[in-house]
Design a protein around this motif. Structure first.
Motif, PDB file in Angstrom:
ATOM      1  N   PRO A  88     -27.436 -15.325   9.658  1.00 30.60           N
ATOM      2  CA  PRO A  88     -27.659 -15.999  10.934  1.00 30.60           C
ATOM      3  C   PRO A  88     -26.332 -16.305  11.617  1.00 30.60           C
ATOM      4  N   SER A  89     -26.324 -16.113  12.899  1.00 33.74           N
ATOM      5  CA  SER A  89     -25.090 -16.353  13.635  1.00 33.74           C
ATOM      6  C   SER A  89     -24.683 -17.812  13.518  1.00 33.74           C
ATOM      7  N   PRO A  90     -23.436 -18.079  13.210  1.00 30.05           N
ATOM      8  CA  PRO A  90     -23.008 -19.472  13.107  1.00 30.05           C
ATOM      9  C   PRO A  90     -23.096 -20.147  14.467  1.00 30.05           C
ATOM     10  N   GLY A  91     -23.453 -21.379  14.412  1.00 25.46           N
ATOM     11  CA  GLY A  91     -23.472 -22.150  15.649  1.00 25.46           C
ATOM     12  C   GLY A  91     -24.719 -21.931  16.491  1.00 25.46           C
ATOM     13  N   VAL A  92     -25.675 -21.146  15.976  1.00 24.85           N
ATOM     14  CA  VAL A  92     -26.904 -20.954  16.746  1.00 24.85           C
ATOM     15  C   VAL A  92     -27.694 -22.256  16.744  1.00 24.85           C
ATOM     16  N   PRO A  93     -28.104 -22.731  17.883  1.00 23.52           N
ATOM     17  CA  PRO A  93     -28.836 -23.998  17.902  1.00 23.52           C
ATOM     18  C   PRO A  93     -30.206 -23.861  17.267  1.00 23.52           C
ATOM     19  N   ALA A  94     -30.697 -24.953  16.743  1.00 27.54           N
ATOM     20  CA  ALA A  94     -32.028 -24.960  16.158  1.00 27.54           C
ATOM     21  C   ALA A  94     -33.059 -24.691  17.246  1.00 27.54           C
ATOM     22  N   ALA A  95     -34.232 -24.258  16.830  1.00 31.10           N
ATOM     23  CA  ALA A  95     -35.276 -23.928  17.788  1.00 31.10           C
ATOM     24  C   ALA A  95     -35.663 -25.153  18.606  1.00 31.10           C
ATOM     25  N   PRO A  96     -35.947 -24.951  19.873  1.00 32.37           N
ATOM     26  CA  PRO A  96     -36.355 -26.093  20.695  1.00 32.37           C
ATOM     27  C   PRO A  96     -37.702 -26.623  20.237  1.00 32.37           C
ATOM     28  N   TYR A  97     -37.759 -27.866  19.919  1.00 33.23           N
ATOM     29  CA  TYR A  97     -39.002 -28.439  19.440  1.00 33.23           C
ATOM     30  C   TYR A  97     -39.179 -29.839  19.997  1.00 33.23           C
ATOM     31  N   ALA A  98     -38.334 -30.176  20.961  1.00 33.41           N
ATOM     32  CA  ALA A  98     -38.429 -31.514  21.526  1.00 33.41           C
ATOM     33  C   ALA A  98     -39.723 -31.652  22.305  1.00 33.41           C
ATOM     34  N   ALA A  99     -40.299 -32.846  22.247  1.00 33.45           N
ATOM     35  CA  ALA A  99     -41.546 -33.090  22.954  1.00 33.45           C
ATOM     36  C   ALA A  99     -41.393 -32.744  24.425  1.00 33.45           C
ATOM     37  N   GLY A 100     -42.357 -32.018  24.944  1.00 32.37           N
ATOM     38  CA  GLY A 100     -42.345 -31.661  26.356  1.00 32.37           C
ATOM     39  C   GLY A 100     -41.680 -30.332  26.655  1.00 32.37           C
ATOM     40  N   THR A 101     -41.005 -29.743  25.667  1.00 29.18           N
ATOM     41  CA  THR A 101     -40.354 -28.462  25.892  1.00 29.18           C
ATOM     42  C   THR A 101     -41.410 -27.371  26.073  1.00 29.18           C
ATOM     43  N   PRO A 102     -41.311 -26.581  27.139  1.00 29.59           N
ATOM     44  CA  PRO A 102     -42.289 -25.491  27.284  1.00 29.59           C
ATOM     45  C   PRO A 102     -42.184 -24.497  26.133  1.00 29.59           C
ATOM     46  N   VAL A 103     -43.323 -24.011  25.695  1.00 32.71           N
ATOM     47  CA  VAL A 103     -43.355 -23.017  24.630  1.00 32.71           C
ATOM     48  C   VAL A 103     -42.998 -21.647  25.209  1.00 32.71           C
ATOM     49  N   THR A 104     -42.068 -20.979  24.565  1.00 34.70           N
ATOM     50  CA  THR A 104     -41.676 -19.643  25.002  1.00 34.70           C
ATOM     51  C   THR A 104     -42.133 -18.616  23.976  1.00 34.70           C
ATOM     52  N   LEU A 105     -42.848 -17.629  24.463  1.00 34.17           N
ATOM     53  CA  LEU A 105     -43.182 -16.481  23.614  1.00 34.17           C
ATOM     54  C   LEU A 105     -42.036 -15.487  23.763  1.00 34.17           C
ATOM     55  N   ILE A 106     -41.501 -15.055  22.637  1.00 39.68           N
ATOM     56  CA  ILE A 106     -40.240 -14.330  22.673  1.00 39.68           C
ATOM     57  C   ILE A 106     -40.436 -12.822  22.784  1.00 39.68           C
ATOM     58  N   ALA A 107     -41.324 -12.308  21.982  1.00 39.35           N
ATOM     59  CA  ALA A 107     -41.341 -10.859  21.772  1.00 39.35           C
ATOM     60  C   ALA A 107     -42.600 -10.209  22.317  1.00 39.35           C
ATOM     61  N   SER A 108     -42.496  -8.932  22.551  1.00 39.92           N
ATOM     62  CA  SER A 108     -43.645  -8.114  22.916  1.00 39.92           C
ATOM     63  C   SER A 108     -43.398  -6.713  22.362  1.00 39.92           C
ATOM     64  N   VAL A 109     -44.365  -5.852  22.574  1.00 40.63           N
ATOM     65  CA  VAL A 109     -44.251  -4.488  22.065  1.00 40.63           C
ATOM     66  C   VAL A 109     -44.133  -3.529  23.244  1.00 40.63           C
ATOM     67  N   ASP A 110     -43.175  -2.630  23.168  1.00 41.62           N
ATOM     68  CA  ASP A 110     -42.976  -1.644  24.225  1.00 41.62           C
ATOM     69  C   ASP A 110     -44.269  -0.844  24.404  1.00 41.62           C
ATOM     70  N   PRO A 111     -44.907  -0.958  25.571  1.00 42.90           N
ATOM     71  CA  PRO A 111     -46.207  -0.287  25.737  1.00 42.90           C
ATOM     72  C   PRO A 111     -46.116   1.235  25.636  1.00 42.90           C
ATOM     73  N   GLY A 112     -44.924   1.773  25.826  1.00 40.45           N
ATOM     74  CA  GLY A 112     -44.787   3.222  25.745  1.00 40.45           C
ATOM     75  C   GLY A 112     -44.496   3.737  24.347  1.00 40.45           C
ATOM     76  N   ALA A 113     -44.468   2.832  23.382  1.00 42.96           N
ATOM     77  CA  ALA A 113     -44.057   3.221  22.035  1.00 42.96           C
ATOM     78  C   ALA A 113     -45.230   3.553  21.123  1.00 42.96           C
ATOM     79  N   GLY A 114     -46.432   3.488  21.643  1.00 46.24           N
ATOM     80  CA  GLY A 114     -47.584   3.857  20.825  1.00 46.24           C
ATOM     81  C   GLY A 114     -48.201   2.704  20.058  1.00 46.24           C
ATOM     82  N   TYR A 115     -47.813   1.492  20.379  1.00 40.97           N
ATOM     83  CA  TYR A 115     -48.396   0.321  19.721  1.00 40.97           C
ATOM     84  C   TYR A 115     -48.799  -0.699  20.785  1.00 40.97           C
ATOM     85  N   VAL A 116     -49.769  -1.525  20.437  1.00 39.63           N
ATOM     86  CA  VAL A 116     -50.179  -2.587  21.342  1.00 39.63           C
ATOM     87  C   VAL A 116     -50.270  -3.894  20.559  1.00 39.63           C
TER      88      VAL A 116
END
Lengths: 374, 171
Positions: A88-116
């Motif tokens: 893990p990269s040093p100094g990376v901040p911990a995941a945001p978990y403070a009350a009221g923080t909007p939830v972010t969905l990080i990842a998706s799948v490239d629709p052209g790659a043959g997976y959904v």
């Protein structure tokens, strides 16, 4: 359950199909994509067995060569040593978990790659995606991808696995069991330069099918949205799990204590078994679910919603375990359900205050939805 | 009618039917997809039959019965379905669904052909003769399957109009 008549049976079957049958999203395009190959296969079949056999014989060396290329011999375990590239990269901040923080969905799948990605979910700060091939693939029914915020995943349990390459960077592959075993599965772990960790799990023994999915995963941060804006969450409780059904038909929230964090391996879901507190909120579009509205019983108006509390409807459709309570609620566009696991912790007044504070949106129109917040 | 038009119109109903047959969302998608692909491949022929939807439904039924004989569905130790299951457990007291859950649990214990008969009769509203045509058996065999299945499900054959009316608005 007492006996039913056939009309009850018809009603139950219809309700079950209405509520739980899968959506057709992506199915027809998958069929259209897969048909040419099937058509070719059909032509091959009717061309004659001898020709097919000849083709197979001719293909065997090529297939073997391909297998050699895609299934390298397992490398020697690395005795738990984590390559510098996977630290893990040093100094990376911990995941945001403070009350009221909007939830972010990080990842998706490239629709052209043959997976959904069929379904989206959230366990704490970990995104979960159910990934399947876009067209039927022999021996590949898809798997589950866990996406860990920087600083929330420990790759050490996988460090003794085989080293493979994902997007030009080293990754860990591990498998266990054999085909047919209930526990037969393989895992691939890799890290994005941003510090985000990925864990992909599916039945399998060789890395290549997992690696192909890994190559198709993209980082596309976006807000998770839901059809209700929570006003007042009972003191001490926090959003902890969400199931976002593709943003289309139903949304489920699990609201409970904040201490819990997902464990860093793919047995993470097991840790949810200890849920004994808090309450669950399930909400979905009302359209098509009118049969689930208990119109025979007068509702109690709470805030924007009509509600039916289990304490008022005992012996009817609202049934709970001892110590629990539940509320069915409806608005013009939504129908939902709240389950309280321990009424000593969350009495009825608290639940009513929670409902009264909800700003409901149009459950059938995701453009009206609001960010889900921790 | 072009295949795309047919598929767009009929896929939701096929998915529902497939789900009622197998009781599993993902498997229902697989079944439907596995039937629609050969339907597209043979569309010129399928589109000429009198009822393409009934023809495809019969294909789906056979695919389900064949699948049940061929293999048991494999399970993934960790899957999104796991989350769904956990969520279902968390909301297991979901009142409106308790009796339904019990019924669906009983339905899941039925042998494949009995379950197909129940779904075709009480979900698709087919006559015993039509069901016999789909399954390739006699109508008397269909009735025998249905009798055994209804006994397992603890469903009385005679309807109870008063109770139906009383429960009509509830879930």
């Amino acid at each position: 359950m007492s006996t039913f008549d056939v009309d009850d049976l018809r009603r139950i079957l219809a309700a079950e199909a209405d509520e739980n049958a899968p959506e057709m999203l992506g199915l027809v395009p998958s069929v259209l994509a897969a048909a040419p190959e099937r058509r070719r296969n059909r032509i091959l079949r009717i061309t004659g067995t001898s020709v097919v056999l000849a083709l197979l014989v001719a293909c065997i060396p090529f297939m073997r060569d391909g297998a050699d290329r895609t299934s390298p011999a397992p490398s020697a375990p690395t005795a738990g040593a984590i390559p510098p590239e996977l630290q893990p990269s040093p100094g990376v901040p911990a995941a945001p978990y403070a009350a009221g923080t909007p939830v972010t969905l990080i990842a998706s799948v490239d629709p052209g790659a043959g997976y959904v990605a069929m379904l989206d979910g959230l366990i704490g700060t970990t995104q979960v995606l159910s990934i399947r091939p876009a067209k039927p693939t022999q021996g590949d029914s898809g798997g589950v991808l866990f996406v860990y915020q920087p600083g929330t995943f420990d790759p050490a349990p996988y460090a003794t696995g085989q080293i493979v390459t994902v997007r030009g960077r080293p990754a860990f592959f591990a498998s266990r069991g054999k085909p047919g075993d209930p526990g037969w599965e393989a895992a691939l772990v890799w890290q994005d330069p941003s510090g985000i960790w990925f864990l992909y799990v599916k039945p399998g023994s060789v890395p290549e099918p997992l690696r192909r999915v890994a190559e198709a995963v993209r980082i596309t941060p976006r807000e998770a949205t839901v059809p209700m804006n929570f006003g007042t969450v009972p003191t001490g409780l926090r959003m902890r799990l969400a199931r976002l059904g593709g943003g289309l038909s139903d949304v489920l929230f699990d609201v409970t204590t904040p201490q819990w964090r997902p464990s860093p391996d793919y047995s993470v879901l097991n840790s949810l078994d200890d849920l004994r507190t808090g309450f669950t909120v399930l909400v979905q579009p009302r359209a098509g679910l009118e049969h689930a509205v208990p119109t025979a019983i007068p509702p109690t108006r709470v805030g924007e919603a009509d509600t039916w509390h289990s304490e008022d409807t005992s012996g009817n459709h609202v049934v709970t375990e001892p110590g629990q309570s539940s509320v069915v609620f409806t608005t013009d566009k939504c129908i939902g359900h709240i389950l309280v696991r321990d009424t000593r912790q969350i009495p009825r007044g608290v639940v009513d205050a929670f409902i009264a504070g909800i700003d409901f949106r149009d459950c059938s129109d995701p453009t009206t939805w609001v960010p889900l917040r921790y | 009618m072009e295949f795309e038009e047919f598929a767009t119109a009929r896929t939701p109903a096929l998915l529902r039917y497939a789900y009622m047959l197998c009781g599993d969302r993902e498997l229902a998608r697989d079944l439907t997809q596995e039937v629609l692909i050969p339907t597209l491949v043979k569309w010129r022929r399928v589109s000429r039959v009198e009822r393409p939807d009934a023809y495809v439904r019969a294909m789906l039924t056979n695919e389900y019965l064949t699948m049940r004989r061929r293999k048991s569905p494999t399970t993934v130790t960790v899957s999104y379905e796991g989350i769904e299951e956990l969520c279902a457990q968390a909301s297991s007291a979901e009142a409106a669904y308790t009796e339904r859950a019990a019924m669906m649990q009983r339905l899941s214990t039925l042998p494949a052909r009995q379950r197909a008969v129940i779904v075709l009769r009480y979900y698709e509203d087919l006559s015993d003769a039509q069901i016999a045509h789909v399954l390739g058996c006699r109508a008397s065999t269909v009735r025998a399957y249905a009798t055994r299945a209804l006994a397992t499900l603890r469903v009385d054959m005679a309807p109870r109009p008063a109770l139906v009316a009383q429960n009509g608005g509830g879930a």
